[in-house]
Each structure stands twice: as structure tokens, then as C-alpha cells.
Design an enzyme around this catalytic site. Sequence first.
Site, short mmCIF file in Angstrom:
data_model
loop_
_atom_site.label_atom_id
_atom_site.label_comp_id
_atom_site.label_asym_id
_atom_site.label_seq_id
_atom_site.Cartn_x
_atom_site.Cartn_y
_atom_site.Cartn_z
N ASP A 62 89.69 20.68 51.21
CA ASP A 62 90.45 21.77 50.46
C ASP A 62 91.96 21.79 51.10
O ASP A 62 91.97 21.44 52.15
CB ASP A 62 89.91 23.05 50.59
CG ASP A 62 88.63 23.42 49.58
OD1 ASP A 62 88.29 22.44 48.99
OD2 ASP A 62 88.06 24.41 49.55
N HIS B 144 92.18 23.71 42.87
CA HIS B 144 91.96 24.81 43.97
C HIS B 144 93.30 25.93 43.64
O HIS B 144 93.66 26.28 44.70
CB HIS B 144 92.19 24.14 45.40
CG HIS B 144 91.52 25.07 46.55
ND1 HIS B 144 90.19 25.84 46.37
CD2 HIS B 144 91.82 25.39 47.68
CE1 HIS B 144 90.09 26.26 47.43
NE2 HIS B 144 90.97 26.21 48.09
N HIS C 271 96.60 29.38 46.01
CA HIS C 271 95.55 29.91 46.92
C HIS C 271 95.41 31.34 47.02
O HIS C 271 94.88 31.75 48.02
CB HIS C 271 95.54 29.10 48.20
CG HIS C 271 94.40 28.94 49.13
ND1 HIS C 271 93.95 29.97 49.75
CD2 HIS C 271 93.65 27.94 49.20
CE1 HIS C 271 92.82 29.52 50.33
NE2 HIS C 271 92.58 28.28 49.75
N HIS D 9 88.93 20.87 55.66
CA HIS D 9 90.43 21.20 55.22
C HIS D 9 91.45 19.99 55.54
O HIS D 9 91.69 19.91 56.85
CB HIS D 9 91.08 22.41 55.59
CG HIS D 9 90.22 23.87 55.05
ND1 HIS D 9 88.99 24.39 55.38
CD2 HIS D 9 90.64 24.39 53.60
CE1 HIS D 9 88.48 25.06 54.58
NE2 HIS D 9 89.36 25.40 53.80
#
Length: 259
Positions: A66, A117, A121, A219
Amino acid sequence: MKTLGAAALASVAGMAAAQASQCPREDALGTSRVLAVDPAAYPRVGLKSFPQTLPLVDHEVVLTFDDGPWPATTQKVLAALEHQCVHATFFMIGKPASEHPELVRRIAALGHTVGHHTWTHHNLKYLKPDAADGEIDKGIAAVETALHGIATSTPTTPFFRFPYFEMAPKTLEKLQSRGIAVFGADLWASDWNPMTPEQQLKLLTDRLNLAGKGIILLHDSRAQTAVMLPAFLRYLRDNHYRVVHLVPAADNPATVQTQ
């Protein structure tokens, strides 16, 4: 949400797996198989958030990353994956994707799957529905522009992950109606917390040994993860774990599942 039933089991043929491409390094971990995911059969997956996950067998893992792309760390993650001939799924934030389109294209060119995504964020659970939809669509459009030069809110790969795994029912329902699969995770390394790469490796491998399989969240924006990843991939190889690469069902029309 109901657990996997007979109808969904029947659709596993639509989630066909194919042999991964051959790796030139005989001692590499490699990608074991490719699993084509149909959002109609698997609209929401990941046991940390949902009652259902992907049909993985014991010692199969899916690697997901991510919050990228971030050149300083994403490049190191890509190098580690390439060294072990492993493919992963990258859930990208739209803003950095728009700032580093060449890196987005490189990730796709290396054979990885590119998911979505949001744009910046934000925690969508606490936004009004229209604002949440805008965050999602702007993020998708930015990644699609980087990949294909077309600003569309219809994703080439209909895979989405909520920031912080925080979600509102209306937004979930809208994504399902659009044919976009929502990914949670089955386990994670908690790499948003400061720790050494060695501490992170132990935490992750301990959790994996308990779970035995699953969708793993990492990540590529985290320096400690980039440093830890080569050792984790070696651990997977040495302990007989197998990496499964996800693609959209439309990209894999085969109907016979192979290992």
C-alpha cells in the site's frame, strides 16, 4: 455478508489459475500460480475486515503493498521482488502516482498488479458519501492516467483497498455495484509502527506461522519494509511458502485451476 456458498464455489472456475512464468534463477522463490479474481464472486476479501477471503491453500500467500509509489523505497521493493521472481499487488495512492507516472508504468511492466487506494489516503469513513466517492474516483483516474494516459474512473484492475481499513456501508455497496473488489488483509506486519527491520521480520513471520496462509499487507512507502523484504522472501522460500499473484478475472480466461 454471507460466507462462501455453493454458488461462489462454482465460480472458482472463473478465478482460474495459470502457471506463472518461468524464473531464470533456480534458487528463487518464484510465483507459484496466478489467481484471477472475479469481483462478482469475491466482492470483499480479507479476514481482518470481512468473513470471507480468497481460496488459498495452506502455505499460499498473496503479497500486497500500500501507499506507493515512492521512488526511494518502492524501487528497493521492486528489486527484492524481481530478484526472487515474485509478483505482487500494489494499491496505489493517486497523488504520488500522478507525480511518478514512470514508476507506476514500471511496476506494471514488471508484471505486478496495480490496484487503487484513493487520491490522498483520507479516512473515507468520516467523509460525506459524495466526498468519499470523489476521493476514490480521483485516485483511480490518476492511476489510470499514469498507466494509460486516460483519466477515467473505471479502473482497468477493479481492486480497491480502503485507507486504514475504515469504511462506510454505503461506500462499500457502491463499490460492489461498480464491480470493484474491496481488499482487506488476512495478516500484516504493522509496518506503520516504527521498528527495526529485524523486529518487523520476526513479527510478520510469527503471524504468518500462526495463520498458515493469507493476504499479507505491507507498505512500499516504508523504509524498514524495503530493508526487511529480501529476508522475508528468503524466509518464504526456505519454509516452503508459495506466492500467488492476483489478476482481474477478465485478464485470465482460462477455466482450469493449476498449481
